[in-house]
Motif scaffolding. Structure first.
Motif, PDB file in Angstrom:
ATOM      1  N   ARG A   1      34.527  48.777  63.689  1.00  0.00           N
ATOM      2  CA  ARG A   1      34.019  49.545  64.827  1.00  0.00           C
ATOM      3  C   ARG A   1      33.109  50.663  64.340  1.00  0.00           C
ATOM      4  O   ARG A   1      33.242  51.801  64.751  1.00  0.00           O
ATOM      5  CB  ARG A   1      35.184  50.134  65.615  1.00  0.00           C
ATOM      6  CG  ARG A   1      35.984  49.091  66.338  1.00  0.00           C
ATOM      7  CD  ARG A   1      36.875  49.750  67.331  1.00  0.00           C
ATOM      8  NE  ARG A   1      38.270  49.528  66.953  1.00  0.00           N
ATOM      9  CZ  ARG A   1      39.269  50.235  67.399  1.00  0.00           C
ATOM     10  NH1 ARG A   1      39.075  51.217  68.222  1.00  0.00           N
ATOM     11  NH2 ARG A   1      40.498  49.963  67.022  1.00  0.00           N
ATOM     12  N   LEU A   2      32.188  50.315  63.477  1.00  0.00           N
ATOM     13  CA  LEU A   2      31.297  51.306  62.884  1.00  0.00           C
ATOM     14  C   LEU A   2      29.922  51.322  63.529  1.00  0.00           C
ATOM     15  O   LEU A   2      29.061  52.086  63.125  1.00  0.00           O
ATOM     16  CB  LEU A   2      31.152  51.048  61.380  1.00  0.00           C
ATOM     17  CG  LEU A   2      32.437  51.158  60.568  1.00  0.00           C
ATOM     18  CD1 LEU A   2      32.204  50.666  59.150  1.00  0.00           C
ATOM     19  CD2 LEU A   2      32.939  52.582  60.561  1.00  0.00           C
ATOM     20  N   GLY A   3      29.698  50.468  64.506  1.00  0.00           N
ATOM     21  CA  GLY A   3      28.377  50.384  65.112  1.00  0.00           C
ATOM     22  C   GLY A   3      27.511  49.416  64.339  1.00  0.00           C
ATOM     23  O   GLY A   3      27.979  48.394  63.829  1.00  0.00           O
ATOM     24  N   PHE A   4      26.235  49.744  64.208  1.00  0.00           N
ATOM     25  CA  PHE A   4      25.301  48.869  63.503  1.00  0.00           C
ATOM     26  C   PHE A   4      25.385  49.121  62.007  1.00  0.00           C
ATOM     27  O   PHE A   4      25.453  50.267  61.559  1.00  0.00           O
ATOM     28  CB  PHE A   4      23.871  49.113  64.000  1.00  0.00           C
ATOM     29  CG  PHE A   4      22.854  48.248  63.326  1.00  0.00           C
ATOM     30  CD1 PHE A   4      22.755  46.911  63.647  1.00  0.00           C
ATOM     31  CD2 PHE A   4      22.034  48.766  62.349  1.00  0.00           C
ATOM     32  CE1 PHE A   4      21.830  46.092  63.020  1.00  0.00           C
ATOM     33  CE2 PHE A   4      21.094  47.963  61.712  1.00  0.00           C
ATOM     34  CZ  PHE A   4      21.000  46.628  62.047  1.00  0.00           C
ATOM     35  N   GLY A   5      25.362  48.058  61.225  1.00  0.00           N
ATOM     36  CA  GLY A   5      25.395  48.208  59.783  1.00  0.00           C
ATOM     37  C   GLY A   5      25.231  46.879  59.081  1.00  0.00           C
ATOM     38  O   GLY A   5      25.198  45.813  59.714  1.00  0.00           O
ATOM     39  N   VAL A   6      25.107  46.925  57.776  1.00  0.00           N
ATOM     40  CA  VAL A   6      24.980  45.736  56.938  1.00  0.00           C
ATOM     41  C   VAL A   6      25.848  45.940  55.698  1.00  0.00           C
ATOM     42  O   VAL A   6      26.268  47.058  55.391  1.00  0.00           O
ATOM     43  CB  VAL A   6      23.510  45.475  56.515  1.00  0.00           C
ATOM     44  CG1 VAL A   6      22.640  45.165  57.714  1.00  0.00           C
ATOM     45  CG2 VAL A   6      22.943  46.639  55.735  1.00  0.00           C
ATOM     46  N   MET A   7      26.083  44.852  54.981  1.00  0.00           N
ATOM     47  CA  MET A   7      26.807  44.924  53.719  1.00  0.00           C
ATOM     48  C   MET A   7      25.776  44.939  52.590  1.00  0.00           C
ATOM     49  O   MET A   7      24.786  44.197  52.637  1.00  0.00           O
ATOM     50  CB  MET A   7      27.733  43.711  53.557  1.00  0.00           C
ATOM     51  CG  MET A   7      28.832  43.637  54.587  1.00  0.00           C
ATOM     52  SD  MET A   7      30.033  44.967  54.448  1.00  0.00           S
ATOM     53  CE  MET A   7      30.703  44.690  52.823  1.00  0.00           C
ATOM     54  N   VAL A   8      25.990  45.776  51.591  1.00  0.00           N
ATOM     55  CA  VAL A   8      25.087  45.867  50.445  1.00  0.00           C
ATOM     56  C   VAL A   8      25.883  45.871  49.150  1.00  0.00           C
ATOM     57  O   VAL A   8      27.077  46.184  49.138  1.00  0.00           O
ATOM     58  CB  VAL A   8      24.196  47.135  50.512  1.00  0.00           C
ATOM     59  CG1 VAL A   8      23.281  47.103  51.715  1.00  0.00           C
ATOM     60  CG2 VAL A   8      25.025  48.401  50.508  1.00  0.00           C
TER      61      VAL A   8
ATOM     62  N   ILE B   1      29.817  49.023  52.685  1.00  0.00           N
ATOM     63  CA  ILE B   1      29.371  48.921  54.065  1.00  0.00           C
ATOM     64  C   ILE B   1      28.305  49.991  54.245  1.00  0.00           C
ATOM     65  O   ILE B   1      28.561  51.166  54.000  1.00  0.00           O
ATOM     66  CB  ILE B   1      30.535  49.163  55.051  1.00  0.00           C
ATOM     67  CG1 ILE B   1      31.587  48.077  54.926  1.00  0.00           C
ATOM     68  CG2 ILE B   1      30.014  49.263  56.478  1.00  0.00           C
ATOM     69  CD1 ILE B   1      32.846  48.337  55.746  1.00  0.00           C
ATOM     70  N   LEU B   2      27.128  49.593  54.663  1.00  0.00           N
ATOM     71  CA  LEU B   2      26.053  50.543  54.952  1.00  0.00           C
ATOM     72  C   LEU B   2      26.015  50.700  56.468  1.00  0.00           C
ATOM     73  O   LEU B   2      25.570  49.816  57.186  1.00  0.00           O
ATOM     74  CB  LEU B   2      24.721  50.040  54.407  1.00  0.00           C
ATOM     75  CG  LEU B   2      23.503  50.928  54.608  1.00  0.00           C
ATOM     76  CD1 LEU B   2      23.715  52.308  53.983  1.00  0.00           C
ATOM     77  CD2 LEU B   2      22.267  50.272  54.032  1.00  0.00           C
ATOM     78  N   SER B   3      26.509  51.820  56.948  1.00  0.00           N
ATOM     79  CA  SER B   3      26.666  52.039  58.384  1.00  0.00           C
ATOM     80  C   SER B   3      25.623  53.024  58.893  1.00  0.00           C
ATOM     81  O   SER B   3      25.334  54.031  58.244  1.00  0.00           O
ATOM     82  CB  SER B   3      28.069  52.597  58.656  1.00  0.00           C
ATOM     83  OG  SER B   3      28.213  52.928  60.003  1.00  0.00           O
ATOM     84  N   PHE B   4      25.083  52.724  60.065  1.00  0.00           N
ATOM     85  CA  PHE B   4      24.062  53.582  60.664  1.00  0.00           C
ATOM     86  C   PHE B   4      24.546  54.279  61.923  1.00  0.00           C
ATOM     87  O   PHE B   4      23.892  55.159  62.433  1.00  0.00           O
ATOM     88  CB  PHE B   4      22.804  52.762  60.981  1.00  0.00           C
ATOM     89  CG  PHE B   4      22.187  52.176  59.756  1.00  0.00           C
ATOM     90  CD1 PHE B   4      21.399  52.944  58.929  1.00  0.00           C
ATOM     91  CD2 PHE B   4      22.424  50.862  59.409  1.00  0.00           C
ATOM     92  CE1 PHE B   4      20.836  52.419  57.783  1.00  0.00           C
ATOM     93  CE2 PHE B   4      21.871  50.324  58.260  1.00  0.00           C
ATOM     94  CZ  PHE B   4      21.087  51.097  57.453  1.00  0.00           C
ATOM     95  N   GLY B   5      25.666  53.874  62.463  1.00  0.00           N
ATOM     96  CA  GLY B   5      26.203  54.500  63.672  1.00  0.00           C
ATOM     97  C   GLY B   5      26.004  53.629  64.890  1.00  0.00           C
ATOM     98  O   GLY B   5      25.557  52.488  64.811  1.00  0.00           O
ATOM     99  N   LEU B   6      26.354  54.190  66.033  1.00  0.00           N
ATOM    100  CA  LEU B   6      26.267  53.458  67.285  1.00  0.00           C
ATOM    101  C   LEU B   6      24.826  53.326  67.739  1.00  0.00           C
ATOM    102  O   LEU B   6      24.048  54.262  67.611  1.00  0.00           O
ATOM    103  CB  LEU B   6      27.088  54.173  68.361  1.00  0.00           C
ATOM    104  CG  LEU B   6      28.568  54.353  68.030  1.00  0.00           C
ATOM    105  CD1 LEU B   6      29.244  55.173  69.112  1.00  0.00           C
ATOM    106  CD2 LEU B   6      29.254  53.010  67.887  1.00  0.00           C
ATOM    107  N   GLU B   7      24.522  52.174  68.286  1.00  0.00           N
ATOM    108  CA  GLU B   7      23.162  51.945  68.780  1.00  0.00           C
ATOM    109  C   GLU B   7      22.973  52.656  70.103  1.00  0.00           C
ATOM    110  O   GLU B   7      23.773  52.523  71.011  1.00  0.00           O
ATOM    111  CB  GLU B   7      22.921  50.448  68.990  1.00  0.00           C
ATOM    112  CG  GLU B   7      22.537  49.735  67.737  1.00  0.00           C
ATOM    113  CD  GLU B   7      22.094  48.327  68.010  1.00  0.00           C
ATOM    114  OE1 GLU B   7      20.978  48.148  68.509  1.00  0.00           O
ATOM    115  OE2 GLU B   7      22.884  47.434  67.714  1.00  0.00           O
ATOM    116  N   LYS B   8      21.917  53.427  70.208  1.00  0.00           N
ATOM    117  CA  LYS B   8      21.612  54.146  71.442  1.00  0.00           C
ATOM    118  C   LYS B   8      20.364  53.582  72.091  1.00  0.00           C
ATOM    119  O   LYS B   8      20.222  53.586  73.287  1.00  0.00           O
ATOM    120  CB  LYS B   8      21.432  55.626  71.162  1.00  0.00           C
ATOM    121  CG  LYS B   8      22.687  56.275  70.633  1.00  0.00           C
ATOM    122  CD  LYS B   8      22.458  57.710  70.258  1.00  0.00           C
ATOM    123  CE  LYS B   8      23.706  58.250  69.597  1.00  0.00           C
ATOM    124  NZ  LYS B   8      23.440  59.208  68.594  1.00  0.00           N
TER     125      LYS B   8
END
Length: 180
Positions: free
Chosen positions: A102-109, A117-124
């Motif tokens: 439940r981290l919002g938008f992200g990718v694995m690196v 986990i590279l997390s950017f937060g919730l998409e607005k």
């Protein structure tokens, strides 16, 4: 005519009095004591109290487990880069986060042989549009403001603040509004 003017003046005085009285009540309510930051001793006492709770005990057990140690070692490995706000080279390994996250938008690196986990937060809005162009095995440069971890995830969580691919900025986190 004089009676109408007197009535209007009286009405104006009454309404002004009510508005003024209401203003004073709002000012008194806003003078509630604000919580000041805890001292180091108070923080330590609060931490000890939390560690005695079932959640705190589970967290301590997770930190001592092999999986927890792996996550903590991975976080410690990149901590110097984060503190110095220097570039970290990474390779995108997956375009989706682990199931149930439940981290919002992200990718694995992958950085230095460890997965993150590279997390950017919730998409607005469309703020992550350029990040959607990433593909598996893309080499990117990351700058971050922090790394975190949680027993729910088997990987350290890196907050994505600045992402560069092929010497082009594809994402830069907007500064916080109204302060530092």
């Amino acid at each position: 005519m004089k009676k109408v003017i007197y009535a209007l003046i009286l009405l104006l005085v009454v309404v002004s009095g009510l508005v003024f009285a209401n203003h004073e009540i709002k000012n008194e309510a806003s003078k509630k004591p604000t919580s000041k930051p805890l001292s180091a001793a108070e923080r330590a006492a609060e931490l000890k109290r939390w560690e005695a709770t079932p959640e705190g005990i589970k967290f301590k057990e997770w930190k001592a487990s092999p999986e927890g140690k792996k996550v903590l070692d991975g976080a410690a490995k990149i901590n110097k880069h984060i503190n110095d706000s220097t570039n970290m080279e990474a390779v995108v390994t997956s375009l989706s986060l682990p199931p149930g996250s439940r981290l919002g938008f992200g990718v694995m690196v992958r950085m230095d042989g460890d997965d993150y986990i590279l997390s950017f937060g919730l998409e607005k809005s469309n703020e992550f549009q350029q990040l959607r162009s990433l593909k598996v095995n893309d080499k990117i440069i990351i700058r971050s403001r922090g790394v975190s971890y949680a027993p729910k995830y088997s990987y350290p969580i890196v907050a994505g603040d600045y992402i560069e691919r092929d010497s082009k900025i594809i994402y830069k986190r907007a500064p916080n509004k109204g302060g530092c």
